[in-house]
Scaffold this active site. Sequence first.
Site, PDB file in Angstrom:
ATOM      1  N   ASP A  73      -9.366 -49.307  18.550  1.00 37.02           N
ATOM      2  CA  ASP A  73      -8.877 -49.507  19.915  1.00 37.02           C
ATOM      3  C   ASP A  73      -7.651 -48.637  20.214  1.00 37.02           C
ATOM      4  O   ASP A  73      -7.429 -48.264  21.361  1.00 37.02           O
ATOM      5  CB  ASP A  73      -8.548 -50.977  20.165  1.00 37.02           C
ATOM      6  CG  ASP A  73      -9.792 -51.760  20.625  1.00 37.02           C
ATOM      7  OD1 ASP A  73     -10.602 -51.172  21.373  1.00 37.02           O
ATOM      8  OD2 ASP A  73      -9.951 -52.916  20.227  1.00 37.02           O
ATOM      9  N   ILE A 151     -10.261 -69.742  13.945  1.00 38.01           N
ATOM     10  CA  ILE A 151      -9.172 -70.273  13.112  1.00 38.01           C
ATOM     11  C   ILE A 151      -8.130 -69.190  12.865  1.00 38.01           C
ATOM     12  O   ILE A 151      -6.934 -69.401  12.978  1.00 38.01           O
ATOM     13  CB  ILE A 151      -9.730 -70.795  11.769  1.00 38.01           C
ATOM     14  CG1 ILE A 151     -10.564 -72.045  12.019  1.00 38.01           C
ATOM     15  CG2 ILE A 151      -8.602 -71.078  10.775  1.00 38.01           C
ATOM     16  CD1 ILE A 151     -11.258 -72.597  10.795  1.00 38.01           C
ATOM     17  N   CYS A 384     -13.383 -32.376   8.272  1.00 38.81           N
ATOM     18  CA  CYS A 384     -12.982 -32.952   6.988  1.00 38.81           C
ATOM     19  C   CYS A 384     -14.109 -32.780   5.958  1.00 38.81           C
ATOM     20  O   CYS A 384     -14.358 -31.651   5.545  1.00 38.81           O
ATOM     21  CB  CYS A 384     -12.560 -34.406   7.197  1.00 38.81           C
ATOM     22  SG  CYS A 384     -11.358 -34.940   5.976  1.00 38.81           S
ATOM     23  N   HIS A 510      -8.500 -33.875  11.553  1.00 40.96           N
ATOM     24  CA  HIS A 510      -9.422 -34.556  12.480  1.00 40.96           C
ATOM     25  C   HIS A 510      -9.010 -34.283  13.925  1.00 40.96           C
ATOM     26  O   HIS A 510      -8.187 -35.037  14.472  1.00 40.96           O
ATOM     27  CB  HIS A 510      -9.390 -36.064  12.229  1.00 40.96           C
ATOM     28  CG  HIS A 510      -9.934 -36.463  10.912  1.00 40.96           C
ATOM     29  ND1 HIS A 510     -11.185 -37.021  10.765  1.00 40.96           N
ATOM     30  CD2 HIS A 510      -9.409 -36.378   9.666  1.00 40.96           C
ATOM     31  CE1 HIS A 510     -11.405 -37.275   9.475  1.00 40.96           C
ATOM     32  NE2 HIS A 510     -10.348 -36.895   8.799  1.00 40.96           N
ATOM     33  N   GLU A 512     -10.543 -34.949  16.490  1.00 41.13           N
ATOM     34  CA  GLU A 512     -11.015 -36.027  17.380  1.00 41.13           C
ATOM     35  C   GLU A 512      -9.952 -37.079  17.675  1.00 41.13           C
ATOM     36  O   GLU A 512     -10.048 -37.797  18.659  1.00 41.13           O
ATOM     37  CB  GLU A 512     -12.274 -36.691  16.800  1.00 41.13           C
ATOM     38  CG  GLU A 512     -12.088 -37.574  15.566  1.00 41.13           C
ATOM     39  CD  GLU A 512     -12.137 -36.814  14.241  1.00 41.13           C
ATOM     40  OE1 GLU A 512     -11.881 -35.587  14.241  1.00 41.13           O
ATOM     41  OE2 GLU A 512     -12.412 -37.448  13.200  1.00 41.13           O
TER      42      GLU A 512
HETATM   43  N1  GLN Z   1     -13.763 -37.431   1.168  1.00 41.06           N
HETATM   44  C1  GLN Z   1     -13.051 -36.274   1.563  1.00 41.06           C
HETATM   45  C2  GLN Z   1     -11.615 -36.274   1.081  1.00 41.06           C
HETATM   46  O1  GLN Z   1     -11.069 -37.290   0.744  1.00 41.06           O
HETATM   47  C3  GLN Z   1     -13.112 -36.094   3.071  1.00 41.06           C
HETATM   48  C4  GLN Z   1     -12.393 -37.164   3.818  1.00 41.06           C
HETATM   49  C5  GLN Z   1     -12.796 -37.232   5.257  1.00 41.06           C
HETATM   50  O2  GLN Z   1     -13.833 -36.701   5.653  1.00 41.06           O
HETATM   51  N2  GLN Z   1     -12.023 -37.949   6.059  1.00 41.06           N
HETATM   52  O3  GLN Z   1     -10.988 -35.247   1.052  1.00 41.06           O
END
Ligand code: GLN
Length: 536
Positions: A73, A151, A384, A510, A512
Amino acid sequence: MGSTKYVFVTGGVTSSLGKGIISASLGRLLQARGYRVTIQKLDPYINVDPGTLNPYEHGECYVTDDGAETDLDLGHYERFLDIQTSQANNVTTGRIYQSVINKERRGDYLGKTVQVIPHITDEIKRRITLLGRKNEYDFIITEIGGTVGDIESLPYIEAVRQLRWDLGDENTAFVHLTLVPYLAASGELKTKPTQHSVKVLLENGIQPDVLVLRAEHELDKALRKKVALFCNVEFDAVIQSIDVSTIYEVPLLMREEGLDEIVLKKLKIEFNASPNLKEWSQFVEKLKSSSQEVRIALVGKYVELADSYKSIIESLIHAGAKNEVKVKVTSVHSERVNVGNIDEKLTGYHGILVAPGFGDRGIDGKILSAKFARENKIPFLGICLGLQSAVIEFARNVLGYSDAHSTEMTNITKHPVIDLMEEQKGVTEKGGTMRLGGYACSLKPDSKVQEAYKVGMVRERHRHRYEFNNDFLDEFEKGGMISTGINPESGLVEIMEQTNHPWFVGTQFHPEYRSTVLNPHPLFVAFIKAAKRYSE
Ligand code: GLN
């Protein structure tokens, strides 16, 4: 405006009604009136943070700039409000108990019996008001996860009840979101579940000020009147939230329903002008009117649950609107892609995005997808583990190292082109120990990424333990896969692209997590632009 105002958003009847989107929409409307707003999520589970959760549990783990692993979120809050959130914006029961227990061990409670009330509730209250301390915000919207009556959400409900008392009625507003189901057999909309859930709130000492009724069908005046009467809420403060085709319409819908005005009136804040939603409306307009379709294959292993790749999907939507195309995303399960069916699985797409992930399940499908994009010159974005897959593929099939791999997957390779980062070598605990959050990245001039960002230095968010192995950089660059983004302090490779390809980019970070409605991410925009060109 005087003191910080607190708005609490609770949910009743069922989960998944969209409290996050309602909170973000209210935030957007208040912000569009010139107020400074932030939003916080309270999660009633005992995990300290969602970093250790499988995406199948609650969807994607969102990462903030300060390196907090948080509920998805927070992604909505950032995308709707174009703000940065932080660790303080996400509180879990695990974190609350952890700090209370740490205090107890330090002896801070001076021999007292430590109890849910007042010690846990006090800690919850402290975490909620923490954001208000520095006077940075006019409004703090706090979304309480779960459903009233659970709860595990009881201490949260009690804490916010007390906060109304502490902060005063004029500084707090309660918004309660419920469901009005439609019974097709009798053709009726039913209000009883709403009445019951408000009753539960009342039993806990909370009178909601606003009721947002989620419904599939338009609610008439008589129904709203009935709900208002039985729930002690003013007639004008009972509003509907009808299902819409995109979440980005919800702020416009809430504006029509007057959610912002109801809250402002409740908090005795004067207003005259309307919120400025011009840019927002233009975005929604573009989203709905674009007809040219660009098809993207999203290759990942958590595709059964759409929320697993929430931020990626939203970033593609933002980039689509920017390019005035409709982005159609098809999930491709990486475990089901193999040499025999790759043509059939990936033909017909204008772009291939290989998603982040952990562990070796589905890795072969990701490597094959990168190969398919490289050989067929299809625009490619690897994020990644997606970048790491492309690196492994390039080492195997272009550089000729057939055993090349990541040491996350195997230790028996002479060519560990992806390897554990030095700083990770002594790490044994799983929670919160990856390379997390924002780091600088300097871009290579005249690269695809520099063309996209149009600046020399960027800051992007990370979540990983493994990394491109710089021992192999020379060979990669000679072969045509070059590093175009580097962390200036550590020298870690953050971006790689292929020179012999129209648009092939992989990022260790990332992107995104940083795309918003008003500021779509440059790399997603460039990726969709390349896909659009490819489709033409
Ligand atoms: N598993 C890979 C790493 O730890 C890529 C991690 C990911 O894609 N967020 O480097």
